[in-house]
Write an enzyme that holds these catalytic residues in place. Structure first.
Site, PDB file in Angstrom:
ATOM      1  CD  GLU A  17      -2.948   1.110   2.234  1.00  0.00           C
ATOM      2  OE1 GLU A  17      -3.797   0.237   1.997  1.00  0.00           O
ATOM      3  OE2 GLU A  17      -3.011   1.874   3.199  1.00  0.00           O
ATOM      4  CE1 TYR A  49     -10.524   9.873  -3.946  1.00  0.00           C
ATOM      5  CE2 TYR A  49     -11.622  10.363  -1.881  1.00  0.00           C
ATOM      6  CZ  TYR A  49     -11.479  10.557  -3.230  1.00  0.00           C
ATOM      7  OH  TYR A  49     -12.305  11.441  -3.884  1.00  0.00           O
ATOM      8  CD  GLN A 179      -6.902  -0.583  10.632  1.00  0.00           C
ATOM      9  OE1 GLN A 179      -5.891  -0.569   9.923  1.00  0.00           O
ATOM     10  NE2 GLN A 179      -7.687   0.455  10.807  1.00  0.00           N
TER      11      GLN A 179
END
Ligand code: FAD
Length: 291
Positions: A17, A49, A179
């Site tokens: 990521e 984002y 998560q």
């Protein structure tokens, strides 16, 4: 390439990521970091984002660049909670025009100034509504959703959290990314519960290498993740020595990933935080496993 097709492979893989720059002046350095990570040929890369969409253009620019220049499948994140339906539809059109096939549909955190506001007038209250919107706009998109092995901080309990998660998956998610967590047993318990609740889509565990002592507090505050004593001891011992902490954090994340692979997971998502050296070190540690 759609992420769901990669996840059906039996081969072990890592995805990474990255996050977009907050300002124009950081754009080139962030782009460079993301390109260095793309050169490592991960299975895919996700681009976050900015809450409220402030950096939406950069998310798409980076996702497109990774895909077109390096052939790495990209996953563009999109949040909805503080956006109008019109804005979200524009973003979806931009994603489709950029040729991105994978979208992570997120609610986003509620901005502080909107906490306690009357939510009945909001166009989007939960990610499930964005998933429906994406499905309606383009039935061919590969849509991912977020999930929380240690429950979402706003949830009353895990049963309720999983009930809403099932609703989100049924609306059209092809996969879920978790998560971060620092104790794999929490993930295994969660997997057992969601499978029992009838959620059958692939789950991508998210692992965050903690490579400096200061990062610990921030990561826990953001994620609410439980920090095992074993990791706290590492931070206590090495937190004030940057090089040693980096090495220990990479080793801890590597260890977590090996355990996940050994227990049936095939793709792990690494929260690589725009750090190509960290991404490369983890790949290096796993080179024979990933071969
Ligand atoms: P939801 O799925 O809407 O869930 C939020 C809460 O609402 C949960 O408590 C859930 O149980 C509850 N809920 C869900 N549906 C309903 C319903 N129908 N009725 C009542 N309650 C409901 N944030 C960013 O700003 N940008 C990013 O790029 C980003 N990427 C992320 C990637 C991952 C893998 C993860 C785990 C999180 C990411 N986040 C990102 C953070 C995320 O936006 C926050 O955690 C946010 O608070 C929740 O988003 P969600 O999509 O999980 O929300």
């Amino acid at each position: 390439m759609k992420i769901i097709d990669l996840l059906n492979s039996e081969k072990f893989s890592l995805s990474f990521e990255v996050f977009p720059p907050k300002t124009e002046s950081n754009y080139e350095s962030v782009k460079h970091a993301t390109e260095e990570i793309a050169k490592l040929s991960p299975s895919f890369m996700s681009v976050t984002y900015g809450a409220g969409g402030g950096t939406s253009r950069y998310t798409l620019d980076i996702a497109k660049n990774i895909k077109e220049r390096y052939g790495v499948p990209s996953l563009a994140h999109l949040t909805c909670v503080s956006s109008t339906r019109e804005t979200v539809r524009e973003r979806i059109n931009d994603i489709r025009s950029a040729g991105i096939q994978n979208v992570m549909a997120l609610r986003g955190d509620i901005p502080v100034e909107l906490e306690g506001a009357d939510r009945s007038t909001w166009d989007y209250k939960h990610a499930v509504e964005l998933v429906r919107e994406l499905r309606e706009c383009d039935g061919d998109l590969c849509i991912g959703g977020a999930c929380y092995p240690e429950i979402h901080p706003e949830s009353r309990n895990q049963r309720e959290d999983i009930r809403f998660l099932k609703e989100k998956v049924d609306a059209g998610c092809s996969f879920l990314t978790t998560q971060m967590f620092f104790d794999n047993n929490l993930l295994y318990n969660f997997l057992y519960k969601i499978r029992e609740a009838g959620i059958t889509v692939p789950i991508i565990p998210g692992v965050m290498p903690i490579t400096n002592g200061n990062q610990v507090e921030r990561a826990i505050k953001l994620s609410g993740s439980f920090m095992p004593q074993r990791f706290k001891t590492i931070v206590d011992r090495f937190g004030s020595d940057p090089a040693a902490m980096k090495q220990a954090g990479i080793a801890y994340a590597t260890d977590q990933i090996i355990d996940l692979f050994a227990n049936g997971i095939t793709n792990v998502h690494v929260y690589s935080m725009n750090k190509p050296d960290v991404a490369a070190a983890i790949l290096g540690n796993l080179s024979d496993i990933l071969r």
